[in-house]
Design a protein around this motif. Structure first.
Motif, PDB file in Angstrom:
ATOM      1  N   MET A 117       0.831  -1.195   0.000  1.00  0.00           N
ATOM      2  CA  MET A 117       0.000   0.000   0.000  1.00  0.00           C
ATOM      3  C   MET A 117       0.872   1.253   0.000  1.00  0.00           C
ATOM      4  SD  MET A 117      -2.773  -1.054   2.911  1.00  0.00           S
ATOM      5  CE  MET A 117      -1.408  -1.279   4.054  1.00  0.00           C
ATOM      6  N   LYS A 118       0.442   2.221  -0.779  1.00  0.00           N
ATOM      7  CA  LYS A 118       1.228   3.452  -0.889  1.00  0.00           C
ATOM      8  C   LYS A 118       0.398   4.659  -0.469  1.00  0.00           C
ATOM      9  CE  LYS A 118       4.259   1.945  -4.622  1.00  0.00           C
ATOM     10  NZ  LYS A 118       4.880   2.332  -5.884  1.00  0.00           N
ATOM     11  N   ALA A 119       1.017   5.506   0.305  1.00  0.00           N
ATOM     12  CA  ALA A 119       0.326   6.731   0.740  1.00  0.00           C
ATOM     13  C   ALA A 119       1.156   7.957   0.378  1.00  0.00           C
ATOM     14  CB  ALA A 119       0.071   6.697   2.234  1.00  0.00           C
ATOM     15  N   LEU A 120       0.446   9.028   0.067  1.00  0.00           N
ATOM     16  CA  LEU A 120       1.082  10.304  -0.258  1.00  0.00           C
ATOM     17  C   LEU A 120       0.631  11.358   0.755  1.00  0.00           C
ATOM     18  CD1 LEU A 120       2.625  12.162  -2.336  1.00  0.00           C
ATOM     19  CD2 LEU A 120       0.420  12.463  -3.498  1.00  0.00           C
ATOM     20  N   LEU A 121       1.590  12.128   1.262  1.00  0.00           N
ATOM     21  CA  LEU A 121       1.263  13.311   2.070  1.00  0.00           C
ATOM     22  C   LEU A 121       1.596  14.532   1.227  1.00  0.00           C
ATOM     23  CD1 LEU A 121       2.874  12.396   5.541  1.00  0.00           C
ATOM     24  CD2 LEU A 121       0.677  11.688   4.597  1.00  0.00           C
ATOM     25  N   MET A 122       0.596  15.356   0.969  1.00  0.00           N
ATOM     26  CA  MET A 122       0.780  16.481   0.050  1.00  0.00           C
ATOM     27  C   MET A 122       0.637  17.801   0.818  1.00  0.00           C
ATOM     28  SD  MET A 122      -1.323  16.979  -3.454  1.00  0.00           S
ATOM     29  CE  MET A 122      -0.319  16.296  -4.754  1.00  0.00           C
ATOM     30  N   MET A 123       1.720  18.559   0.849  1.00  0.00           N
ATOM     31  CA  MET A 123       1.760  19.763   1.680  1.00  0.00           C
ATOM     32  C   MET A 123       2.000  21.029   0.886  1.00  0.00           C
ATOM     33  SD  MET A 123       4.012  18.230   4.704  1.00  0.00           S
ATOM     34  CE  MET A 123       4.416  16.925   3.565  1.00  0.00           C
ATOM     35  N   GLY A 124       1.213  22.049   1.190  1.00  0.00           N
ATOM     36  CA  GLY A 124       1.460  23.363   0.614  1.00  0.00           C
ATOM     37  C   GLY A 124       2.442  24.136   1.471  1.00  0.00           C
ATOM     38  N   CYS A 125       2.471  25.442   1.299  1.00  0.00           N
ATOM     39  CA  CYS A 125       3.422  26.292   2.019  1.00  0.00           C
ATOM     40  C   CYS A 125       3.167  26.202   3.525  1.00  0.00           C
ATOM     41  CB  CYS A 125       3.294  27.735   1.545  1.00  0.00           C
ATOM     42  SG  CYS A 125       4.639  28.753   2.178  1.00  0.00           S
TER      43      CYS A 125
ATOM     44  N   LYS B 297       2.719   8.190 -14.060  1.00  0.00           N
ATOM     45  CA  LYS B 297       3.981   7.503 -13.759  1.00  0.00           C
ATOM     46  C   LYS B 297       3.978   6.904 -12.356  1.00  0.00           C
ATOM     47  CE  LYS B 297       7.096  10.016 -16.816  1.00  0.00           C
ATOM     48  NZ  LYS B 297       8.017  11.164 -16.890  1.00  0.00           N
ATOM     49  N   MET B 298       3.064   7.375 -11.538  1.00  0.00           N
ATOM     50  CA  MET B 298       2.953   6.786 -10.194  1.00  0.00           C
ATOM     51  C   MET B 298       1.533   7.007  -9.706  1.00  0.00           C
ATOM     52  SD  MET B 298       5.006   9.520  -7.813  1.00  0.00           S
ATOM     53  CE  MET B 298       4.234  11.118  -7.488  1.00  0.00           C
ATOM     54  N   ASP B 299       1.141   6.198  -8.710  1.00  0.00           N
ATOM     55  CA  ASP B 299      -0.137   6.457  -8.060  1.00  0.00           C
ATOM     56  C   ASP B 299      -0.106   5.905  -6.640  1.00  0.00           C
ATOM     57  OD1 ASP B 299      -2.547   7.646  -7.747  1.00  0.00           O
ATOM     58  OD2 ASP B 299      -3.654   6.358  -9.114  1.00  0.00           O
ATOM     59  N   PHE B 300      -1.135   6.235  -5.879  1.00  0.00           N
ATOM     60  CA  PHE B 300      -1.172   5.911  -4.454  1.00  0.00           C
ATOM     61  C   PHE B 300      -2.539   5.325  -4.095  1.00  0.00           C
ATOM     62  CE2 PHE B 300       1.888   9.239  -5.178  1.00  0.00           C
ATOM     63  CZ  PHE B 300       2.976   8.839  -4.410  1.00  0.00           C
ATOM     64  N   ASP B 301      -2.570   4.629  -2.954  1.00  0.00           N
ATOM     65  CA  ASP B 301      -3.849   4.110  -2.460  1.00  0.00           C
ATOM     66  C   ASP B 301      -4.572   5.148  -1.609  1.00  0.00           C
ATOM     67  OD1 ASP B 301      -3.523   1.232  -3.363  1.00  0.00           O
ATOM     68  OD2 ASP B 301      -1.695   1.529  -2.188  1.00  0.00           O
ATOM     69  N   LEU B 302      -3.777   5.970  -0.951  1.00  0.00           N
ATOM     70  CA  LEU B 302      -4.338   6.926  -0.007  1.00  0.00           C
ATOM     71  C   LEU B 302      -3.539   8.215  -0.132  1.00  0.00           C
ATOM     72  CD1 LEU B 302      -6.503   6.739   2.260  1.00  0.00           C
ATOM     73  CD2 LEU B 302      -4.689   6.046   3.836  1.00  0.00           C
TER      74      LEU B 302
END
Lengths: 150, 150
Positions: free
Chosen positions: B1-9, B72-77
């Motif tokens: 399982m892959k997770a991404l944390l996406m953060m702004g400024c 090119k990539m993807d995540f589950d969460l």
């Protein structure tokens, strides 16, 4: 050897990151590190390090100053985090109450007056609000914190 | 399982602490976690965790969006950190580019419009600027992130 990290209100995002970075360096040099701050500062530290790899001991800032005043504890090295006048007040307080060698960790936008007000302490200073990299460079410039306590 | 944390400024101090806290939870559940942000956000994460106990993989936010767009990539969460309109824009972008289940992590002073704009995602939201404790309570309310991906 005992070190204290003393933090005021965490308005600026770099404070917590730099405290964690310094705590790790001190731990690796064998210091017993105590982090003192208000509720928000302590909560930021503990949530940033949920497995307690870096932050071993925390305490309320006012309680810490009280214990220093009553000579119930003391430290060899004290880092005071400064991004406003209240930070320089904490530095003066520590200098008057503690035998510790003091390090002023100065950041924010307008650092010149804060540097001037911290004369007599070891100075780690950089214009930094959101990005801790310039402060980190200054910290890495010190090869041994233990050597400074001698 | 892959997770991404996406953060702004990272204007608000709680963002980094909450990202580290969530990363630790995800690591413990066996997720492979990638943290994407601008330079300051990434620098805050890396300096807060100098021994890489929590943050294993980081990437530039724009490069991340590009890689999602090119499949090119993807995540589950995917956790999107939101304290302003630009955060909700990132959330909409991820929803359009990725198969991931999205979690909106909403904080700051004025969270109501941000919650409204994040409908359709799992919502973790609390009024929090300097103190991450109310957000942590919401995060701890989710017993298994892996269960949400099924």
């Amino acid at each position: 050897m005992k070190a204290l990290l003393m933090m005021g209100c965490p308005e600026l995002p770099v404070q917590t990151a730099v405290a964690l970075y310094i705590a790790n360096k001190l731990n690796r040099e064998g210091f017993e590190v105590t982090s003192a701050g208000n509720k928000a500062a302590i909560s930021l530290l503990l949530n940033s390090d949920p497995e307690k790899h870096y932050i071993k001991k925390v305490m309320d800032l006012d309680r810490c100053i009280g214990a220093l005043a009553e000579k119930k504890m003391d430290f060899d090295l004290c880092f005071v985090f400064i991004h406003s006048d209240s930070g320089t007040t904490y530095l003066a307080t520590v200098k008057s109450l503690s035998q510790a060698k003091t390090v002023a960790v100065i950041f924010g936008k307008d650092i010149e007056p804060l540097i001037k007000a911290s004369e007599g302490s070891i100075i780690i200073a950089a214009k930094a609000v959101h990005n801790p990299t310039p402060l980190r460079a200054q910290i890495d410039g010190v090869k041994s914190w233990a050597a400074l306590t001698k």
